[in-house]
Design an enzyme around this catalytic site. Structure first.
Site, PDB file in Angstrom:
ATOM      1  N   HIS A 142      13.142 -19.329 -19.306  1.00 60.35           N
ATOM      2  CA  HIS A 142      14.307 -18.980 -20.118  1.00 60.35           C
ATOM      3  C   HIS A 142      15.089 -20.234 -20.503  1.00 60.35           C
ATOM      4  O   HIS A 142      15.490 -20.410 -21.658  1.00 60.35           O
ATOM      5  CB  HIS A 142      15.182 -18.021 -19.300  1.00 60.35           C
ATOM      6  CG  HIS A 142      16.391 -17.522 -20.005  1.00 60.35           C
ATOM      7  ND1 HIS A 142      16.448 -16.295 -20.609  1.00 60.35           N
ATOM      8  CD2 HIS A 142      17.618 -18.090 -20.203  1.00 60.35           C
ATOM      9  CE1 HIS A 142      17.646 -16.116 -21.142  1.00 60.35           C
ATOM     10  NE2 HIS A 142      18.377 -17.200 -20.905  1.00 60.35           N
ATOM     11  N   GLU A 143      15.295 -21.130 -19.538  1.00 63.00           N
ATOM     12  CA  GLU A 143      16.043 -22.360 -19.821  1.00 63.00           C
ATOM     13  C   GLU A 143      15.309 -23.251 -20.816  1.00 63.00           C
ATOM     14  O   GLU A 143      15.913 -23.846 -21.711  1.00 63.00           O
ATOM     15  CB  GLU A 143      16.279 -23.143 -18.525  1.00 63.00           C
ATOM     16  CG  GLU A 143      17.031 -22.393 -17.440  1.00 63.00           C
ATOM     17  CD  GLU A 143      18.273 -21.726 -17.964  1.00 63.00           C
ATOM     18  OE1 GLU A 143      18.979 -22.323 -18.797  1.00 63.00           O
ATOM     19  OE2 GLU A 143      18.530 -20.591 -17.545  1.00 63.00           O
ATOM     20  N   HIS A 146      15.864 -22.110 -24.281  1.00 59.47           N
ATOM     21  CA  HIS A 146      17.156 -22.498 -24.863  1.00 59.47           C
ATOM     22  C   HIS A 146      17.060 -23.879 -25.515  1.00 59.47           C
ATOM     23  O   HIS A 146      17.699 -24.137 -26.532  1.00 59.47           O
ATOM     24  CB  HIS A 146      18.239 -22.526 -23.781  1.00 59.47           C
ATOM     25  CG  HIS A 146      18.855 -21.198 -23.505  1.00 59.47           C
ATOM     26  ND1 HIS A 146      19.473 -20.441 -24.472  1.00 59.47           N
ATOM     27  CD2 HIS A 146      18.949 -20.475 -22.351  1.00 59.47           C
ATOM     28  CE1 HIS A 146      19.927 -19.320 -23.938  1.00 59.47           C
ATOM     29  NE2 HIS A 146      19.620 -19.321 -22.648  1.00 59.47           N
ATOM     30  N   ASP A 211      15.035 -14.936 -23.738  1.00 61.17           N
ATOM     31  CA  ASP A 211      14.252 -13.970 -22.954  1.00 61.17           C
ATOM     32  C   ASP A 211      12.856 -13.807 -23.543  1.00 61.17           C
ATOM     33  O   ASP A 211      11.852 -13.852 -22.831  1.00 61.17           O
ATOM     34  CB  ASP A 211      14.945 -12.605 -22.949  1.00 61.17           C
ATOM     35  CG  ASP A 211      16.138 -12.544 -22.001  1.00 61.17           C
ATOM     36  OD1 ASP A 211      16.301 -13.465 -21.183  1.00 61.17           O
ATOM     37  OD2 ASP A 211      16.901 -11.563 -22.094  1.00 61.17           O
TER      38      ASP A 211
END
Length: 491
Positions: A142-143, A146, A211
């Site tokens: 998820h990170e 980003h 996600d």
């Protein structure tokens, strides 16, 4: 102090970062980028960052993170989190042109966050709370998403929705917090309320996209995509009756719709190939020992379990071996680690832990053959290099330690601790002139620019058999002077 400053970072956006302008102003000095200039706080002409500008902001910001936060410097833990991170990066098609650097923060809270330039931090509490590697991979995927989806650059649009005085006040509070934490945090309390809702409202779409991209990457890497929904749901249930949820849930708002979406995506993905690993559980055990004290109740219980042969699992045996070393029962520790290593001779964690215990017990010469043998196969392994250098230093072979450390110290993204160990080897070898450069590199990487400059100036023109030393030192002096001039200009 660490908690207050870490909270400040998380308020700024943690995962879906609030604004590149905030980061530019907080540390107030761009590192060399293509243009040597980062976005001007007062300019409204550009609404997105270039990748090089974003990287420059991150390179500057990580100096502050290293200076003010309690980072883990254990080579095995650092190596593990980077291997896991890059395993996920390889499965994200949009990550191939980006730099990434993964680091661990000693903090019991459940959180992880991305910074500009691909810097991704994970709290040790998140690792110790995860039941398996797939749950940790879910958060890290998820990170990474980003970063690859350029959510930082997109968030620049938010600056038109926040008043400049409010933003400037908040930036000033963080600058104050770096010098006077209580005063800075107090000032933040008066300005953050208005910003908080705007930041949260502006990140929901980013969270959905992260996600989706993250779950695809972790599935391609062989992890269990069902861990995404499972981990969020577990955190939600375990904190239902708490007055304040974990920081991860505050910066990643989770509702039933989001959990259901993640579960639906997982159903349409292939069966996981490698959902868990022994290394994850060994590192989890290693990190869980951070607060261990000699002769603890748990140590005494495990000692009894070993005696009655009920300490059966590899992870439990490894944990007790580390406990034994803490309690200076080196014979038990070495016997257990040797047994584990013989059973899995290519397991780096067992090998390095065995070597570390030999060093702690005052027998570094016994560690050296094991390390030299493995270095022939994996010559760039950070834990092997650091442990081998420590063994050589303790075995009174500082020049040999210096040689291997110099071979790796100036590579991209070298860990700060390599310069600390290099300085020790140089000092033991009587190479005092070289120590100044190593100390300068360490201080620079830890964000102490004034201290680093003083060390580099002492090192300049001193004796060294390294033909590139003078050029390298002068370049660092020029870089630091540029940054400090920019900081004075912006005050």
């Amino acid at each position: 102090m660490f908690k207050q400053i870490l909270t400040s970072i998380q308020i700024l956006g943690s995962i879906a970062l609030s604004s590149a302008i905030i980061y530019t102003a907080v540390w107030s000095a761009p590192i060399e980028a293509a243009s040597n200039k980062l976005p001007d706080m007062g300019s409204s002409t550009s609404r997105t960052l270039s990748i090089s500008q974003e990287q420059a902001i991150g390179d500057e910001y990580i100096l502050g993170v290293r200076r003010y936060l309690p980072l883990i410097d254990d080579p095995l833990s650092i190596d593990y989190i980077n291997h896991l991170g890059f395993r996920l990066v390889e499965q994200n098609p949009e990550a191939q042109d980006r730099r990434f650097y993964f680091f661990l923060i000693q903090d019991s809270t459940l959180n992880a966050f991305a910074l500009p330039g691909g810097y991704i931090g994970t709290h040790t509490g998140l690792i110790t709370a995860a039941e398996n590697e797939s749950e940790l991979a879910a958060v890290m995927g998820h990170e990474i998403a980003h970063v690859t989806q350029r959510h930082l650059a997109r968030r620049l649009e938010l600056r038109n929705q926040l008043s400049f005085p409010t933003l400037a006040s908040f930036i000033g509070a963080i600058l104050i917090a770096s010098q006077n934490p209580e005063a800075g945090v107090g000032m933040m309390a008066t300005t953050q309320a208005g910003m908080q809702q705007a930041l949260i409202n502006h990140t929901r779409e980013n969270e959905k996209e992260a996600d989706r991209i993250g779950i695809q990457a972790m599935s391609r890497a062989g992890f269990d995509p069902g861990a995404v929904a499972a981990f969020f749901e577990k955190m939600q249930q375990s904190t239902r009756y708490l007055r304040k949820p974990p920081e991860f849930l505050m910066t990643h708002p989770v509702n039933q719709t989001r959990i259901s979406d993640a579960r639906a995506r997982a159903r349409n993905m292939p069966e996981p190939r490698n959902p868990d690993s022994l290394d994850f559980h060994l590192i989890k055990a290693r990190l869980a020992l951070s607060d261990e004290r000699p002769n603890s109740k748990n140590y005494q219980e495990n000692k009894k379990r070993l005696a009655n042969k009920s300490l059966k699992s590899e992870v439990d045996q490894y944990f007790f071996a580390l406990q034994s070393a803490i309690n200076e029962d080196y014979k038990t520790a070495i016997d257990l680690l040797m047994q584990l290593y013989i059973g899995r001779q290519r397991n780096l964690i067992y090998l390095v832990s065995l070597a570390e215990t030999y060093i702690q017990s005052g027998k570094p010469a016994k560690a050296i053959p094991f390390l030299e043998s493995e270095l022939k196969t994996t010559p760039t392994s950070y834990p092997l290099i650091m442990t081998y250098a420590k063994a050589l230093i303790e075995n009174e072979q500082p020049m040999a330690a210096r040689a291997i450390l110099l071979e790796h110290a100036y590579k991209k993204n070298a860990e700060p601790q390599i310069f600390k160990l290099l300085g020790k080897a140089q000092s033991m070898a009587g190479l005092v002139d070289e120590v100044h450069e190593s100390q300068g590199q360490l201080l620079y990487s830890m964000g102490d620019l004034e201290g680093a400059l003083a060390q580099f100036e002492l090192a300049l023109g001193q004796t060294s058999d390294d033909p590139y030393a003078t050029t390298r030192i002068q370049a660092k002096i020029d870089q630091i002077q540029f940054i400090l001039r920019e900081r004075r200009y912006r005050k």
